[in-house]
Design a protein around this motif. Structure first.
Motif, PDB file in Angstrom:
ATOM      1  N   LEU A 183       0.838  -1.208   0.000  1.00 43.64           N
ATOM      2  CA  LEU A 183       0.000   0.000   0.000  1.00 43.64           C
ATOM      3  C   LEU A 183       0.868   1.252   0.000  1.00 43.64           C
ATOM      4  CD1 LEU A 183      -3.091  -0.448   2.363  1.00 43.64           C
ATOM      5  CD2 LEU A 183      -3.065   0.005  -0.086  1.00 43.64           C
ATOM      6  N   ASP A 184       1.932   1.234   0.784  1.00 39.30           N
ATOM      7  CA  ASP A 184       2.861   2.361   0.810  1.00 39.30           C
ATOM      8  C   ASP A 184       3.469   2.583  -0.575  1.00 39.30           C
ATOM      9  OD1 ASP A 184       4.472   4.442   1.800  1.00 39.30           O
ATOM     10  OD2 ASP A 184       6.097   3.049   2.279  1.00 39.30           O
ATOM     11  N   PHE A 185       3.875   1.503  -1.222  1.00 38.66           N
ATOM     12  CA  PHE A 185       4.454   1.602  -2.566  1.00 38.66           C
ATOM     13  C   PHE A 185       3.444   2.196  -3.544  1.00 38.66           C
ATOM     14  CE2 PHE A 185       5.072  -0.479  -6.754  1.00 38.66           C
ATOM     15  CZ  PHE A 185       6.304   0.046  -7.083  1.00 38.66           C
ATOM     16  N   ILE A 186       2.192   1.733  -3.475  1.00 36.81           N
ATOM     17  CA  ILE A 186       1.158   2.232  -4.385  1.00 36.81           C
ATOM     18  C   ILE A 186       0.912   3.721  -4.167  1.00 36.81           C
ATOM     19  CG2 ILE A 186      -1.305   2.085  -4.940  1.00 36.81           C
ATOM     20  CD1 ILE A 186      -1.094  -0.945  -4.399  1.00 36.81           C
ATOM     21  N   LEU A 187       0.795   4.121  -2.913  1.00 34.45           N
ATOM     22  CA  LEU A 187       0.538   5.539  -2.623  1.00 34.45           C
ATOM     23  C   LEU A 187       1.711   6.415  -3.056  1.00 34.45           C
ATOM     24  CD1 LEU A 187      -1.178   5.232   0.886  1.00 34.45           C
ATOM     25  CD2 LEU A 187      -2.261   5.606  -1.345  1.00 34.45           C
ATOM     26  N   GLN A 188       2.939   5.933  -2.867  1.00 32.06           N
ATOM     27  CA  GLN A 188       4.103   6.685  -3.341  1.00 32.06           C
ATOM     28  C   GLN A 188       4.063   6.859  -4.855  1.00 32.06           C
ATOM     29  OE1 GLN A 188       8.009   5.466  -2.072  1.00 32.06           O
ATOM     30  NE2 GLN A 188       7.281   4.831  -0.049  1.00 32.06           N
ATOM     31  N   ARG A 189       3.759   5.776  -5.557  1.00 31.44           N
ATOM     32  CA  ARG A 189       3.777   5.821  -7.020  1.00 31.44           C
ATOM     33  C   ARG A 189       2.598   6.618  -7.585  1.00 31.44           C
ATOM     34  NH1 ARG A 189       7.766   5.784  -9.824  1.00 31.44           N
ATOM     35  NH2 ARG A 189       6.350   5.375 -11.576  1.00 31.44           N
ATOM     36  N   GLU A 190       1.578   6.862  -6.763  1.00 28.32           N
ATOM     37  CA  GLU A 190       0.437   7.636  -7.259  1.00 28.32           C
ATOM     38  C   GLU A 190       0.491   9.099  -6.821  1.00 28.32           C
ATOM     39  OE1 GLU A 190      -2.985   4.217  -7.958  1.00 28.32           O
ATOM     40  OE2 GLU A 190      -3.183   5.551  -6.227  1.00 28.32           O
ATOM     41  N   PHE A 191       0.825   9.336  -5.581  1.00 30.52           N
ATOM     42  CA  PHE A 191       0.757  10.709  -5.067  1.00 30.52           C
ATOM     43  C   PHE A 191       2.079  11.242  -4.542  1.00 30.52           C
ATOM     44  CE2 PHE A 191      -3.401   8.649  -4.406  1.00 30.52           C
ATOM     45  CZ  PHE A 191      -4.186   9.465  -5.208  1.00 30.52           C
ATOM     46  N   GLY A 192       3.095  10.352  -4.430  1.00 25.44           N
ATOM     47  CA  GLY A 192       4.357  10.787  -3.886  1.00 25.44           C
ATOM     48  C   GLY A 192       4.261  10.989  -2.374  1.00 25.44           C
ATOM     49  N   PRO A 193       5.305  11.497  -1.728  1.00 24.12           N
ATOM     50  CA  PRO A 193       6.600  11.720  -2.387  1.00 24.12           C
ATOM     51  C   PRO A 193       7.390  10.428  -2.526  1.00 24.12           C
ATOM     52  CG  PRO A 193       6.739  12.299  -0.065  1.00 24.12           C
ATOM     53  CD  PRO A 193       5.318  11.898  -0.301  1.00 24.12           C
ATOM     54  N   ILE A 194       8.207  10.394  -3.544  1.00 21.17           N
ATOM     55  CA  ILE A 194       9.086   9.250  -3.762  1.00 21.17           C
ATOM     56  C   ILE A 194      10.472   9.613  -3.255  1.00 21.17           C
ATOM     57  CG2 ILE A 194      10.143   7.757  -5.511  1.00 21.17           C
ATOM     58  CD1 ILE A 194       7.662   8.184  -7.227  1.00 21.17           C
ATOM     59  N   SER A 195      11.052   8.708  -2.533  1.00 22.81           N
ATOM     60  CA  SER A 195      12.398   8.954  -2.012  1.00 22.81           C
ATOM     61  C   SER A 195      13.350   9.237  -3.176  1.00 22.81           C
ATOM     62  CB  SER A 195      12.876   7.720  -1.232  1.00 22.81           C
ATOM     63  OG  SER A 195      14.255   7.824  -0.942  1.00 22.81           O
ATOM     64  N   ASN A 348     -12.063   9.418 -18.841  1.00 18.18           N
ATOM     65  CA  ASN A 348     -10.698   9.513 -18.341  1.00 18.18           C
ATOM     66  C   ASN A 348     -10.692   8.871 -16.955  1.00 18.18           C
ATOM     67  OD1 ASN A 348      -7.983  10.220 -18.145  1.00 18.18           O
ATOM     68  ND2 ASN A 348      -8.453  12.186 -17.187  1.00 18.18           N
ATOM     69  N   TRP A 349     -10.268   7.617 -16.895  1.00 13.35           N
ATOM     70  CA  TRP A 349     -10.372   6.830 -15.677  1.00 13.35           C
ATOM     71  C   TRP A 349      -9.427   7.355 -14.602  1.00 13.35           C
ATOM     72  CZ3 TRP A 349     -14.262   3.397 -16.024  1.00 13.35           C
ATOM     73  CH2 TRP A 349     -14.665   3.011 -17.318  1.00 13.35           C
ATOM     74  N   PHE A 350      -9.867   7.244 -13.359  1.00 13.37           N
ATOM     75  CA  PHE A 350      -8.979   7.619 -12.261  1.00 13.37           C
ATOM     76  C   PHE A 350      -7.789   6.656 -12.199  1.00 13.37           C
ATOM     77  CE2 PHE A 350      -7.806   7.237  -7.685  1.00 13.37           C
ATOM     78  CZ  PHE A 350      -7.264   8.506  -7.548  1.00 13.37           C
ATOM     79  N   ARG A 351      -8.089   5.393 -12.423  1.00 16.64           N
ATOM     80  CA  ARG A 351      -7.040   4.383 -12.345  1.00 16.64           C
ATOM     81  C   ARG A 351      -7.413   3.204 -13.248  1.00 16.64           C
ATOM     82  NH1 ARG A 351      -7.674   3.373  -7.308  1.00 16.64           N
ATOM     83  NH2 ARG A 351      -5.942   4.510  -6.331  1.00 16.64           N
ATOM     84  N   ILE A 352      -6.423   2.657 -13.946  1.00 19.87           N
ATOM     85  CA  ILE A 352      -6.606   1.407 -14.689  1.00 19.87           C
ATOM     86  C   ILE A 352      -5.691   0.361 -14.082  1.00 19.87           C
ATOM     87  CG2 ILE A 352      -6.296   0.213 -16.904  1.00 19.87           C
ATOM     88  CD1 ILE A 352      -6.971   2.769 -18.324  1.00 19.87           C
ATOM     89  N   VAL A 353      -6.244  -0.821 -13.831  1.00 19.44           N
ATOM     90  CA  VAL A 353      -5.479  -1.940 -13.289  1.00 19.44           C
ATOM     91  C   VAL A 353      -5.573  -3.111 -14.272  1.00 19.44           C
ATOM     92  CG1 VAL A 353      -5.255  -3.611 -11.420  1.00 19.44           C
ATOM     93  CG2 VAL A 353      -5.896  -1.236 -10.906  1.00 19.44           C
ATOM     94  N   LEU A 354      -4.441  -3.571 -14.757  1.00 18.81           N
ATOM     95  CA  LEU A 354      -4.409  -4.742 -15.632  1.00 18.81           C
ATOM     96  C   LEU A 354      -4.058  -5.965 -14.787  1.00 18.81           C
ATOM     97  CD1 LEU A 354      -2.473  -3.429 -18.781  1.00 18.81           C
ATOM     98  CD2 LEU A 354      -4.924  -3.259 -18.243  1.00 18.81           C
ATOM     99  N   PHE A 378      -3.858   7.099 -13.373  1.00 25.05           N
ATOM    100  CA  PHE A 378      -2.858   6.141 -12.883  1.00 25.05           C
ATOM    101  C   PHE A 378      -3.015   4.819 -13.625  1.00 25.05           C
ATOM    102  CE2 PHE A 378      -3.899   8.620  -8.900  1.00 25.05           C
ATOM    103  CZ  PHE A 378      -2.790   9.454  -8.995  1.00 25.05           C
ATOM    104  N   ARG A 379      -1.880   4.140 -13.847  1.00 29.28           N
ATOM    105  CA  ARG A 379      -1.883   2.865 -14.579  1.00 29.28           C
ATOM    106  C   ARG A 379      -1.086   1.834 -13.779  1.00 29.28           C
ATOM    107  NH1 ARG A 379      -2.118   3.399 -20.569  1.00 29.28           N
ATOM    108  NH2 ARG A 379      -3.254   5.311 -20.996  1.00 29.28           N
ATOM    109  N   TRP A 380      -1.697   0.663 -13.580  1.00 27.18           N
ATOM    110  CA  TRP A 380      -1.052  -0.390 -12.807  1.00 27.18           C
ATOM    111  C   TRP A 380      -1.060  -1.719 -13.543  1.00 27.18           C
ATOM    112  CZ3 TRP A 380       1.896   0.053  -8.626  1.00 27.18           C
ATOM    113  CH2 TRP A 380       1.845   1.272  -7.921  1.00 27.18           C
ATOM    114  N   CYS A 381       0.028  -2.437 -13.412  1.00 25.05           N
ATOM    115  CA  CYS A 381       0.146  -3.790 -13.958  1.00 25.05           C
ATOM    116  C   CYS A 381       0.292  -4.771 -12.796  1.00 25.05           C
ATOM    117  CB  CYS A 381       1.373  -3.915 -14.874  1.00 25.05           C
ATOM    118  SG  CYS A 381       1.271  -2.923 -16.368  1.00 25.05           S
ATOM    119  N   LEU A 382      -0.590  -5.758 -12.726  1.00 24.63           N
ATOM    120  CA  LEU A 382      -0.475  -6.843 -11.756  1.00 24.63           C
ATOM    121  C   LEU A 382      -0.071  -8.104 -12.508  1.00 24.63           C
ATOM    122  CD1 LEU A 382      -3.767  -6.401  -9.642  1.00 24.63           C
ATOM    123  CD2 LEU A 382      -1.639  -5.107  -9.517  1.00 24.63           C
TER     124      LEU A 382
END
Length: 785
Positions: A183-195, A348-354, A378-382
């Motif tokens: 969840l932390d990784f997802i939130l960083q990749r969507e809203f930051g901040p990224i280290s 214009n989707w908020f998020r797409i998850v594949l 946002f775009r995600w690949c699972l």
């Protein structure tokens, strides 16, 4: 006394591809060639001749010092030439084959019946790259594997994530620690901040940013966020993690939907309906139900998910945009790629998850282009298997998530693929930086799952089965020899029918009728092989054909029942030109050749997947088999099922419905209850059958086609898997097994694979699997590989 034999120069020449390969090993190897004498015509005593354009199959035996054995194996393997045990060799020399994998012996080649090198034409098509160092030396797959292993061992992102607690009011299943870190990784990749450690853009001065991999420069602040790749192994609960993220970011999604414009959008995209919805795309309708079950099991407070699939789907884009989650399939989106009225393109989707994102790994297909066309914040690949064939698979995912500038394939190839293939340290560092930035990968070791115990059964044909197999194999070799003299596509149909006969004979033994029908033909494999030979062209317009049907392929085509390959545009023309034969109803004359068409004009993919029932209904399958037959493999499988039926539930996987028919006949004759799922069952039927298998204690056996059971199912009720035959794509097997060995499994899982000794299964399919898995699992190690 016989005359002194004459020596000739250039009696024959080896084709260019083979000569190029052999020249690479000629400095430390010698060769001995032999061929059949039939093509040579006697003219007079002591002399023979041969037609100028005759093509002869030649067996070449390679002699060299043992120290060069592995090197020779690597060089030939890269070019997809695999050594077989020769029919003849100089017995005073030892024998070692670097391409032979013997599972039951430490003595390669012992007591094996093999066909010589001429059989290599039947190798499956796997994408292979020309791996060379800049100094011209070959970079072997084993060396490339070592380079990639370094990449994954040095990744640190997963070690530097904090736990983010899910919204416990709406997610009533406790997340595992690693899911909270995801969840932390997802939130960083969507809203930051990224280290800064994991940012690809580095600030050089107040107004200049430099990309750490490509060296590209930007004056404005670059965008690091936008999505990523969640590549946890299958069974680690990626679905629950994403659902938790959707709920966690519900307020941000509403804010996005209320916005009237977004400065990051292209001008044309400002006309799209801003949405708070997450669009989830899955491979099959069965997975739609799996996601619905996961939502029902773990979450509350969701508005009713919208299923955008099949007839009667929602046509109002505003309704789709105002949902929490919309579920659809890759097939549905690809099918609507040319439909300008589709609401998919108006949102214009908020998020797409594949889900199972490796489905889009081929960037030239219509499927990939359709998915890429969707617009989202946002775009995600699972995916548990982001690299299936080559690094180009990863390039497709990077392209989809729009990680600029590496989303340009030419840039990705220049800075990721090429440096790695050259063996440079730069390539290793570049790939590590990229993956540490956009990808999160953890393994099943986090779950402490029960063990998976793999067992292989190397079986011997009975004498009857062996005779039938050898006769069919010899017929195939003769047909290949004839077709080499006729390079056009016509006639390929029979070759592939016979090759499939060999594979099916391994399963069915002498139950298999020797007549070769359209139901034995696999158009996808035929297209793949013709593409490999650069012969996949329409016989009418000569345009290239990339695959069967029009959903996932850029240029689709079909085979006629008399063996022609036609593109989709020329099919209707040739159909209209078919001539009726007087006095013979249902018989037509092909407009391209003199053959008569009986029944269907085109070969379809579903030809071998005709509906068949389970239980006693399987007795109707006798029409496809010889009742007086025998099958060593089927007998072995059923005997093992009987032996272990008290130990739990089992699943039998096969790629052929006919093989499941035969298994069903044997089980029914022994009063062993079972259920079955294959491509002929509707979604409603599949759901009901799975419920019966899971809840009925009397039903211990599930028969399932590999395509049906490869992805998207939770089958932890079973603890034994029988794999009837090796697959061209071993990842299909791995994915099927992973549905049994996943979160929720409490018992050790036993996986049994069956291989017929000295056949196409052992000599071609199994080595192909080994090589492909060795490449695919580098850094994405799976317990079941």
């Amino acid at each position: 006394m016989d005359e002194e034999p004459q020596l000739f120069d250039n009696v024959a020449v080896v084709n260019r591809e083979c000569s190029t390969i052999l020249s690479q090993i000629a400095t430390f190897c010698t060769f001995e060639a032999s061929c059949l004498t039939e093509p040579w015509i006697p003219i007079s005593k002591g002399t023979t001749t041969i037609n100028k354009d005759t093509c002869i199959l030649v067996d070449i035996i390679i002699y060299g010092h043992p120290k060069h054995c592995d090197e020779v194996g690597d060089i030939l393997g890269i070019k997809k030439i695999y050594l077989q045990e020769p029919d003849y060799r100089e017995t005073r020399y030892g024998y070692k084959n670097p391409h032979f994998l013997d599972l039951n012996s430490n003595c390669p080649g012992a007591d094996m019946d093999r066909h010589p090198l001429r059989f290599s034409l039947l190798q499956a098509e796997f994408q292979s790259q020309q791996l060379e160092f800049s100094n011209g030396k070959v970079l072997t797959q084993s060396l490339l594997k070592q380079k990639l292993a370094v990449v994954f061992k040095t990744m640190t992102r997963s070690q530097n994530l904090k736990r983010v607690i899910a919204d416990t009011n709406r997610v009533h299943t406790s997340l595992k620690r690693y899911q909270e870190e995801a969840l932390d990784f997802i939130l960083q990749r969507e809203f930051g901040p990224i280290s800064p450690e994991y940012c690809l853009w580095k600030q050089k001065d107040q107004h200049l940013y430099i990309h750490s991999i490509t060296g590209f420069e930007k004056n404005e602040t670059p965008k690091e966020t936008g999505g990523g790749i969640l590549a946890d192994e299958m069974g680690l609960g990626k679905t629950l993690t994403i659902l938790s993220a959707i709920i966690r970011t519900a307020n941000e999604a509403k804010s996005f939907a209320l916005s009237t414009s977004n400065g990051t959008l292209f001008a044309a995209e400002n006309t799209l309906i801003a949405s708070r919805a997450t669009l989830v795309v899955v491979p099959s309708p069965l997975l739609l139900n799996e996601w619905l079950q996961e939502i029902k099991l773990h979450c509350t407070g969701f508005s009713k998910p919208i299923i955008y699939h099949s007839h009667g789907r929602e046509g109002n884009p505003e309704v789709l945009a105002d949902a929490d989650i919309v579920l659809s399939t890759y097939h549905t989106i690809a099918a609507e790629s040319t439909d300008i009225t589709s609401p998919l393109w108006k949102v214009n989707w908020f998020r797409i998850v594949l889900d199972e994102a490796h489905i889009i790994r081929r960037m030239t297909t219509r499927l990939f282009k359709s998915i890429k066309r969707l617009r989202a914040n946002f775009r995600w690949c699972l995916t548990g298997t982001p690299i299936q064939n080559s690094l180009e698979d990863l390039a497709a995912l990077i392209n989809f998530i729009q990680s600029s500038p590496l989303d340009d394939f030419h840039v990705f190839k220049k800075h990721i693929i090429s440096p790695l293939l050259k063996g440079s340290g730069e390539g290793v560092d570049n790939l590590r930086q990229l993956l540490d930035s956009v990808c999160l990968r953890r393994t099943k070791e986090l779950l402490n799952l029960p063990k998976v115990i793999f067992e292989s059964r190397l079986l011997n044909f009975s004498p009857r089965e062996k005779r039938q197999y050898v006769d069919t194999r010899d017929k195939l070799v003769r047909m290949i020899n004839q077709n080499r003299l006729q390079p056009q596509n016509k006639g390929c149909l029979g070759v592939f029918q016979l090759q499939l006969q060999l594979r099916r004979l391994c399963n069915h033994g002498t139950f298999q009728k020797l007549s070769v029908g359209v139901e034995d033909f696999d158009p996808e494999q035929a297209i793949a092989h013709l593409r490999k030979l650069k012969h996949a062209k329409c016989e009418v317009c000569k345009s290239h054909v990339t695959g069967i049907h029009g959903i996932e392929e850029q240029r689709s085509g079909s085979f006629t029942s008399c063996g022609h390959l036609l593109c989709s545009k020329c099919i209707q023309k040739t159909k209209g030109a078919l001539q009726k034969i007087d006095g013979r109803d249902g018989c037509l004359k092909c407009s391209l050749c003199p053959e008569t068409i009986f029944g269907e004009y085109l070969v379809t993919e579903g030809a071998s997947s005709k509906p068949s029932g389970s239980g006693n209904k399987n007795l109707s399958a006798w029409q496809y088999f010889d009742k007086d037959g025998c099958s060593t493999k089927i007998s072995a499988v059923v005997a093992e099922i009987e032996q272990h039926k008290a130990e739990g539930k089992s699943i039998v996987f096969s790629c052929w419905t006919r093989s499941l028919d035969l298994i069903g006949i044997f089980l029914s004759s022994r009063n062993i209850a079972f259920v079955r799922i294959d491509g002929s069952h509707t979604l409603v039927q599949r759901k009901w059958i799975l419920e019966v298998f899971q809840k009925d204690s009397e039903i211990k056996i599930l028969l399932m086609t590999t395509g049906t059971g490869a992805v998207g199912l939770n089958l932890t009720v079973a603890n034994c898997v029988y794999i009837l035959e090796p697959q061209w794509n071993p990842m299909v097997e791995s994915q099927a097994i992973a549905r049994v060995n996943r979160m929720g499994q409490t018992r050790n899982v036993r996986v049994v694979r069956y291989i017929m000794k000295g056949t196409v299964e052992e000599l071609e399919l199994q080595p192909q699997q080994t090589r492909k898995l060795e490449y695919a699992k580098v850094g994405w190690e799976e317990d079941d590989c």
